[in-house]
Design an enzyme around this catalytic site. Structure first.
Site, PDB file in Angstrom:
ATOM      1  N   PRO A   1      31.980  -4.092  35.646  1.00  0.00           N
ATOM      2  CA  PRO A   1      31.347  -4.461  36.925  1.00  0.00           C
ATOM      3  C   PRO A   1      31.934  -3.663  38.077  1.00  0.00           C
ATOM      4  O   PRO A   1      32.602  -4.194  38.951  1.00  0.00           O
ATOM      5  CB  PRO A   1      31.644  -5.953  37.056  1.00  0.00           C
ATOM      6  CG  PRO A   1      32.887  -6.183  36.240  1.00  0.00           C
ATOM      7  CD  PRO A   1      32.914  -5.126  35.172  1.00  0.00           C
ATOM      8  N   CYS A   2      31.668  -2.407  38.098  1.00  0.00           N
ATOM      9  CA  CYS A   2      32.226  -1.544  39.141  1.00  0.00           C
ATOM     10  C   CYS A   2      31.730  -1.992  40.513  1.00  0.00           C
ATOM     11  O   CYS A   2      32.350  -1.704  41.517  1.00  0.00           O
ATOM     12  CB  CYS A   2      31.826  -0.105  38.865  1.00  0.00           C
ATOM     13  SG  CYS A   2      30.109   0.048  38.382  1.00  0.00           S
ATOM     14  N   HIS A   3      30.651  -2.707  40.562  1.00  0.00           N
ATOM     15  CA  HIS A   3      30.114  -3.150  41.857  1.00  0.00           C
ATOM     16  C   HIS A   3      30.988  -4.244  42.455  1.00  0.00           C
ATOM     17  O   HIS A   3      30.849  -4.604  43.600  1.00  0.00           O
ATOM     18  CB  HIS A   3      28.682  -3.634  41.653  1.00  0.00           C
ATOM     19  CG  HIS A   3      28.573  -4.751  40.675  1.00  0.00           C
ATOM     20  ND1 HIS A   3      28.396  -4.539  39.324  1.00  0.00           N
ATOM     21  CD2 HIS A   3      28.659  -6.073  40.862  1.00  0.00           C
ATOM     22  CE1 HIS A   3      28.355  -5.736  38.739  1.00  0.00           C
ATOM     23  NE2 HIS A   3      28.523  -6.663  39.638  1.00  0.00           N
TER      24      HIS A   3
END
Length: 117
Positions: free
Chosen positions: A66-68
DNA sequence: AACCTGACTTGCA
DNA sequence: ATGCAAGCCAGGT
């Protein structure tokens, strides 16, 4: 004999500094966000915030990492580097329950991921 | 081995 | 609050 391997006091196998970043980022719970510096600190490299971002850029596991949920220390997102734009990222985080201070800044005081808590 | 670049962070004007 | 510059570390060429 030889017993002189020396130059091997490295901190455990760094089988990929990047891999470690993904491990931490994957553990970020939904509705929370973490800064690059925080992720770096959790992995034992409080000075490698840059490499964290670099690792996410490589993002070999899209959908799993989940780089966001990883933002700057100010809670702002770098526009142009996100998977779909800072705007999309903001909407996504907000949809997860993350609090926002401004259209471009996340309320770290409310949504900062507190590991171990 | 050396040099350069890079999703960062912090401090100062 | 905004803008600019310097520092740090790791990976790639």
């Amino acid at each position: 004999m030889d017993a002189h391997p020396a130059t091997k006091e490295s901190p455990r196998r760094d089988e990929g500094f990047f891999e470690r970043v993904y491990e931490v980022v994957e553990q970020i719970p939904r509705g929370c966000v973490a800064t690059y510096g925080q992720v770096a600190a959790l992995m034992g490299a409080p000075r490698c915030a840059r490499q964290v971002g670099y690792a996410l850029h490589a993002n070999p596991r899209p959908g799993i990492v989940p780089c966001h949920r990883v933002v700057f220390a100010d809670g702002h997102i770098c526009e142009g580097f996100a998977f779909g734009g800072a705007e999309a990222q903001r909407e996504l985080l907000e949809a997860e329950g993350v609090a926002f201070k401004d259209d471009t800044h996340v309320d770290m005081k409310r949504s900062r991921w507190q590991a171990g808590l």
